[in-house]
Design a protein around this motif. Structure first.
Motif, PDB file in Angstrom:
ATOM      1  N   GLY A  84       0.800  -1.213   0.076  1.00 55.00           N
ATOM      2  CA  GLY A  84      -0.068   0.197   0.036  1.00 55.00           C
ATOM      3  C   GLY A  84       0.802   1.162  -0.147  1.00 55.00           C
ATOM      4  O   GLY A  84       1.911   1.421  -0.545  1.00 55.00           O
ATOM      5  N   GLY A  85       0.475   2.190   0.705  1.00 53.08           N
ATOM      6  CA  GLY A  85       1.144   3.516   1.009  1.00 53.08           C
ATOM      7  C   GLY A  85       1.047   4.609  -0.193  1.00 53.08           C
ATOM      8  O   GLY A  85       0.425   4.549  -1.177  1.00 53.08           O
ATOM      9  N   CYS A  86       1.944   5.686   0.245  1.00 53.46           N
ATOM     10  CA  CYS A  86       1.908   6.858  -0.834  1.00 53.46           C
ATOM     11  C   CYS A  86       3.446   6.698  -1.162  1.00 53.46           C
ATOM     12  O   CYS A  86       4.419   6.879  -0.398  1.00 53.46           O
ATOM     13  CB  CYS A  86       1.633   8.364   0.007  1.00 53.46           C
ATOM     14  SG  CYS A  86       0.145   8.291   0.648  1.00 53.46           S
ATOM     15  N   ASN A  87       3.549   6.598  -2.594  1.00 44.84           N
ATOM     16  CA  ASN A  87       4.786   6.418  -3.346  1.00 44.84           C
ATOM     17  C   ASN A  87       5.210   7.481  -4.302  1.00 44.84           C
ATOM     18  O   ASN A  87       4.874   7.229  -5.340  1.00 44.84           O
ATOM     19  CB  ASN A  87       4.841   5.006  -3.721  1.00 44.84           C
ATOM     20  CG  ASN A  87       4.411   3.873  -2.625  1.00 44.84           C
ATOM     21  OD1 ASN A  87       5.236   3.702  -1.646  1.00 44.84           O
ATOM     22  ND2 ASN A  87       3.255   3.447  -2.756  1.00 44.84           N
ATOM     23  N   PRO A  88       5.740   8.361  -3.794  1.00 41.24           N
ATOM     24  CA  PRO A  88       6.256   9.511  -4.983  1.00 41.24           C
ATOM     25  C   PRO A  88       7.539   8.715  -5.505  1.00 41.24           C
ATOM     26  O   PRO A  88       8.436   8.393  -4.787  1.00 41.24           O
ATOM     27  CB  PRO A  88       6.696  10.583  -3.980  1.00 41.24           C
ATOM     28  CG  PRO A  88       6.921  10.096  -2.701  1.00 41.24           C
ATOM     29  CD  PRO A  88       6.208   9.080  -2.638  1.00 41.24           C
TER      30      PRO A  88
END
Length: 527
Positions: free
Chosen positions: A171-175
């Motif tokens: 999951g997560g936020c991945n820039p």
């Protein structure tokens, strides 16, 4: 990235927004394709029809610059349909009521009018992302290169926390960072308003550590953002400039303004591996070693610290960057005294807790993802599994602000840029390889067939694209990959410097320019 590149094998659904990893981050793009092959769901939010858009379960051809409205609209639907993760929000976040209040007005009809997306597609996207499973958001410079870039990043974090998709594998936020060591440069304090390790300028205890080690008194004031240097040269506040590993004469937004500033500054030093356009303006040029000619580390987009190992000696008088800095500093009266890149890294470990457990010996086996607080710590593949850095995750809702420079009667088209996969940045390195010229020989302006017919151009026509800042002549390719009303071009060709067009209006916090959108007009030169 809160997560790891390898996590893509565990992701059930990708929400890809503001990024085309096939051209910008090909190894990550490959992993996303592999995940789709094995059955992962894919949502693409992109004005362009990319290869991943063609494979997506849902492709949302959003109007450029409207991402905050879109993200707030998803959260409106998720709240209205009671799809949010109540346990995660209640136990691990704060300021939820502020989020609820702000997104109230972003109903589907309102958001559809801003973004150009169908209401049914907004509902489908919200339900897919909020559903059960390991769902990851990936984003790139199509999110951050706007005057509202930080608003967009906050909105992505809000959505991910609202649905409880943070702190879990897959999951997560991945820039997706723009280059191999953007993360590492930021870690080391190459920002105008933080110390290494993201320490604040009000942290006296941290300043004391540096001053004790270095035996100097350090200034407490913030520096100048790189994007504000040019205006400060004209104001007389900056009289000397030292540029290394950067070619702002070609790479910055509104480069006519930058080039004028480079000619105006009293003293310019450039340190680079080739004589770039910026170096040609310099009073002094220091020849630097390239990656294969020096030792060191870099920290990539997934926070992984990896070794750089010297393969060959630098040519001529070229030296590693750290050695040039040390020799110059000694000439100026301060002897840094470092003898190797490893010695510098040992100091990094001493001062930055998140690097404390990383050594060259450990990196010989495999790169490690920070934080690595102790020598026996395995590294951190997923951030925020139990709590956020500040304790509770903070919802920071932001309203939608339109792009700085919309199309109008004088400049009726929009212009946006992206990467050519075969070239790196502005080709100061890859442009010297003839084989790459065969793969990607020239810069092209992608024009939608509807616009091409209206303008009276055909495949291979030459046009002049002009913005309020400058003009560039470029060859046309007609394709439905580009949205009607928008011209797309890659920015990697020094022979076609498209940054004469781009807008240098800045984000209020990050001071990043609005590279990704400006208004232009088109003149047909050769039919």
């Amino acid at each position: 990235m809160t997560n790891s590149i390898a996590d893509t094998t565990k992701t059930d659904l990708f929400l890809m927004i503001g990024s085309n990893p096939d051209t910008s981050h090909p190894t990550i793009g490959l992993r996303v394709h592999q995940a789709v092959d094995r059955g992962a769901k894919l949502i693409i939010v992109d004005p362009r029809k990319t290869k991943l858009a063609e494979r997506a379960d849902l492709w949302l051809r959003i109007l450029p610059g409207t991402d905050v409205a879109f993200l707030n609209g998803l959260m409106h639907i998720i709240l209205e349909e009671d799809l949010w993760d109540k346990k995660f929000v209640e136990e691990r976040t704060e300021d939820f009521d502020e989020l609820k209040q702000l997104v109230k007005k972003y109903n589907p009809d309102y958001v559809s009018g801003i973004t150009g997306l169908a209401v049914d597609d907004l509902f489908q996207c919200a339900r897919m992302f909020a559903g059960p499973g390991r769902h990851a958001i990936f984003h790139g410079m199509g999110i951050t290169h706007y005057t509202t870039g930080t608003d967009r990043v906050k909105s992505i974090a809000n959505l991910s926390m609202l649905c409880g998709k943070v702190g879990v594998e897959g999951g997560g936020c991945n820039p997706l960072r723009g280059q191999n060591n953007v993360q590492g440069a930021c870690d080391m304090g190459a920002l105008f308003n933080t110390l290494p390790g993201y320490g604040g300028l009000s942290n006296e205890e941290l300043f004391n550590q540096y001053e004790k080690l270095w035996k100097v008194k350090l200034p407490r004031r913030p520096g100048k953002p790189a994007t504000e240097v040019w205006e400060n040269i004209f104001k007389g506040e900056i009289r000397a400039l030292y540029v290394f590993g950067e070619d702002p004469a070609i790479a910055d937004a509104n480069i006519a303004h930058v080039q004028e500033a480079l000619r105006e500054v009293d003293f310019l030093v450039v340190q680079d591996i080739f004589l770039t356009d910026t170096a040609k303006e310099a009073d002094v040029v220091f020849p630097a070693a390239c990656f294969a000619e020096k030792e060191g580390t870099f920290t990539c987009t997934e926070r992984r610290v990896q070794r750089v190992r010297k393969a060959v000696d630098p040519p001529g008088d070229a030296k590693p960057d750290w050695q040039i800095f040390c020799e110059l500093s000694k000439k100026m009266g301060y002897d840094m005294g470092y003898k190797s890149a490893e010695e510098i890294f040992e100091e990094v470990r001493q001062l930055m807790p998140m690097y404390a457990g990383i050594t060259y010996q450990r990196l010989d086996k495999v790169g490690l993802q920070w934080p690595v607080p102790t020598l026996d710590h395995p590294g951190t593949t997923v951030l925020h599994t139990e709590q956020f850095t500040r304790g509770l995750g903070l919802f920071v809702p932001e309203g939608y602000l339109p792009p700085q420079e919309p199309a109008d009667t004088e400049y009726p088209m929009l212009f946006t840029t992206g990467r050519e996969y075969a070239r790196y940045n502005f080709s100061s390195m890859t442009g010297k390889t003839p084989e790459i010229d065969v793969i990607a020989p020239e810069c092209l302006a992608e024009v939608n067939p509807v616009d091409a017919e209206r303008m009276g151009v055909r495949q291979g026509s030459w046009i002049r694209i002009s913005s309020r800042r400058g003009s560039v002549e470029i060859k046309v390719t007609i394709t439905d990959r580009s949205q009607e009303g928008t011209i797309f071009s890659t920015y990697n060709y020094v022979e076609t410097p498209v940054n004469y067009l781009t807008l240098d209006a800045l984000d209020r916090l990050s001071r990043t320019p609005e590279y990704k959108l400006c208004a232009v007009k088109v003149e047909v030169l050769e039919y």
